[in-house]
Design a protein around this motif. Structure first.
Motif, PDB file in Angstrom:
ATOM      1  N   LEU A   2       5.435  -8.805   6.355  1.00 58.14           N
ATOM      2  CA  LEU A   2       4.610  -9.967   6.681  1.00 58.14           C
ATOM      3  C   LEU A   2       4.592 -10.973   5.548  1.00 58.14           C
ATOM      4  CD1 LEU A   2       1.592  -8.229   8.424  1.00 58.14           C
ATOM      5  CD2 LEU A   2       3.355  -9.624   9.500  1.00 58.14           C
ATOM      6  N   ALA A   3       4.690 -10.504   4.338  1.00 63.46           N
ATOM      7  CA  ALA A   3       4.631 -11.388   3.171  1.00 63.46           C
ATOM      8  C   ALA A   3       6.016 -11.898   2.776  1.00 63.46           C
ATOM      9  CB  ALA A   3       3.986 -10.649   2.001  1.00 63.46           C
TER      10      ALA A   3
ATOM     11  N   GLY B  55       0.590   6.999   6.255  1.00 67.03           N
ATOM     12  CA  GLY B  55       0.061   5.785   6.881  1.00 67.03           C
ATOM     13  C   GLY B  55       0.066   4.609   5.925  1.00 67.03           C
ATOM     14  N   MET B  56      -0.327   4.861   4.679  1.00 69.08           N
ATOM     15  CA  MET B  56      -0.333   3.794   3.676  1.00 69.08           C
ATOM     16  C   MET B  56       1.085   3.284   3.427  1.00 69.08           C
ATOM     17  SD  MET B  56      -3.315   2.907   2.820  1.00 69.08           S
ATOM     18  CE  MET B  56      -3.072   1.980   1.311  1.00 69.08           C
ATOM     19  N   SER B  57       2.048   4.184   3.444  1.00 63.79           N
ATOM     20  CA  SER B  57       3.441   3.789   3.249  1.00 63.79           C
ATOM     21  C   SER B  57       3.890   2.860   4.375  1.00 63.79           C
ATOM     22  CB  SER B  57       4.330   5.034   3.199  1.00 63.79           C
ATOM     23  OG  SER B  57       5.683   4.667   3.151  1.00 63.79           O
ATOM     24  N   VAL B  58       3.551   3.223   5.623  1.00 65.02           N
ATOM     25  CA  VAL B  58       3.917   2.387   6.772  1.00 65.02           C
ATOM     26  C   VAL B  58       3.238   1.023   6.664  1.00 65.02           C
ATOM     27  CG1 VAL B  58       3.652   2.147   9.274  1.00 65.02           C
ATOM     28  CG2 VAL B  58       4.409   4.316   8.306  1.00 65.02           C
ATOM     29  N   LEU B  59       1.923   1.038   6.348  1.00 63.78           N
ATOM     30  CA  LEU B  59       1.192  -0.227   6.213  1.00 63.78           C
ATOM     31  C   LEU B  59       1.776  -1.095   5.104  1.00 63.78           C
ATOM     32  CD1 LEU B  59      -2.561   0.759   6.647  1.00 63.78           C
ATOM     33  CD2 LEU B  59      -1.221  -0.757   8.094  1.00 63.78           C
TER      34      LEU B  59
END
Length: 194
Positions: free
Chosen positions: A109-110, A98-102
């Motif tokens: 986004l950046a 999940g952290m990888s996807v985020l």
């Protein structure tokens, strides 16, 4: 029916196997507890009948059963702890996934392209806001001119001053000083009556 099991089916099968293993181990521990009771009964019978060899055999059987029961309890405990550790490992794996996807989403986004697009939109918006401010200034100037021309007609300044003074005189009875004076007069009346 498909020959290949889905990931969910495989996970369900693993969980079912774990539950069955825990159930079977608990069943074995309970069976060994019953076996201990039987050895105690046999030892009591042998003692009543004076059968020393059978008494010693029953005690040895009890001791072996107790040892097996302790081992079974240790195995069960080890199995349960390992199962919990597997769950924690799976949770950690899911967390990291999940952290990888985020992180990837945040990186998108950046992206500099996004900032450039936002900057363009901001500059357009600021240009429109400046144009609107200029139009507002023009409107205010023209409305002041309209008010000035309308003010030149009708009532003169002396009449307006008289009206304001009359209003001030009316509101004077409700001013803080007028209220304070009235309260002082009321206090004097009350004191004089005593």
């Amino acid at each position: 029916m498909s020959i290949f099991k889905s990931k969910a089916d495989k996970e369900f099968e693993k969980k079912r196997l774990i539950k069955k293993t825990v159930f079977d181990m608990n069943k074995q521990i309970d069976a060994l507890e019953e076996q201990k009771k039987i050895f105690v009964q046999k030892a009591v019978e042998a003692r009543k009948h004076g059968l020393e060899a059978q008494y010693n055999l029953a005690i040895t059987g009890y001791r072996l059963t107790l040892t097996q029961q302790k081992r079974a309890q240790e195995m069960l405990l080890n199995f349960e702890i390992t199962s919990q550790m597997k769950d924690m490992t799976l949770m950690t794996k899911q967390f990291l996934g999940g952290m990888s996807v985020l992180s990837k989403e945040m990186a998108k986004l950046a992206d500099d392209k996004e900032f450039l697009e936002v900057q363009k939109q901001f500059e357009i918006a600021m240009g429109k806001a400046e144009k609107q401010a200029e139009q507002m200034d023009l409107f205010m100037e023209s409305s002041q001119d309209s008010f000035s021309s309308a003010a030149g007609k009708g009532i003169d300044d002396s009449e307006i001053k008289d009206m304001i003074e009359q209003q001030a005189g009316m509101s004077d009875e409700f001013s803080d000083e007028a209220i304070d004076r009235e309260i002082e007069e009321l206090k004097k009346k009350i004191e004089s009556q005593n």
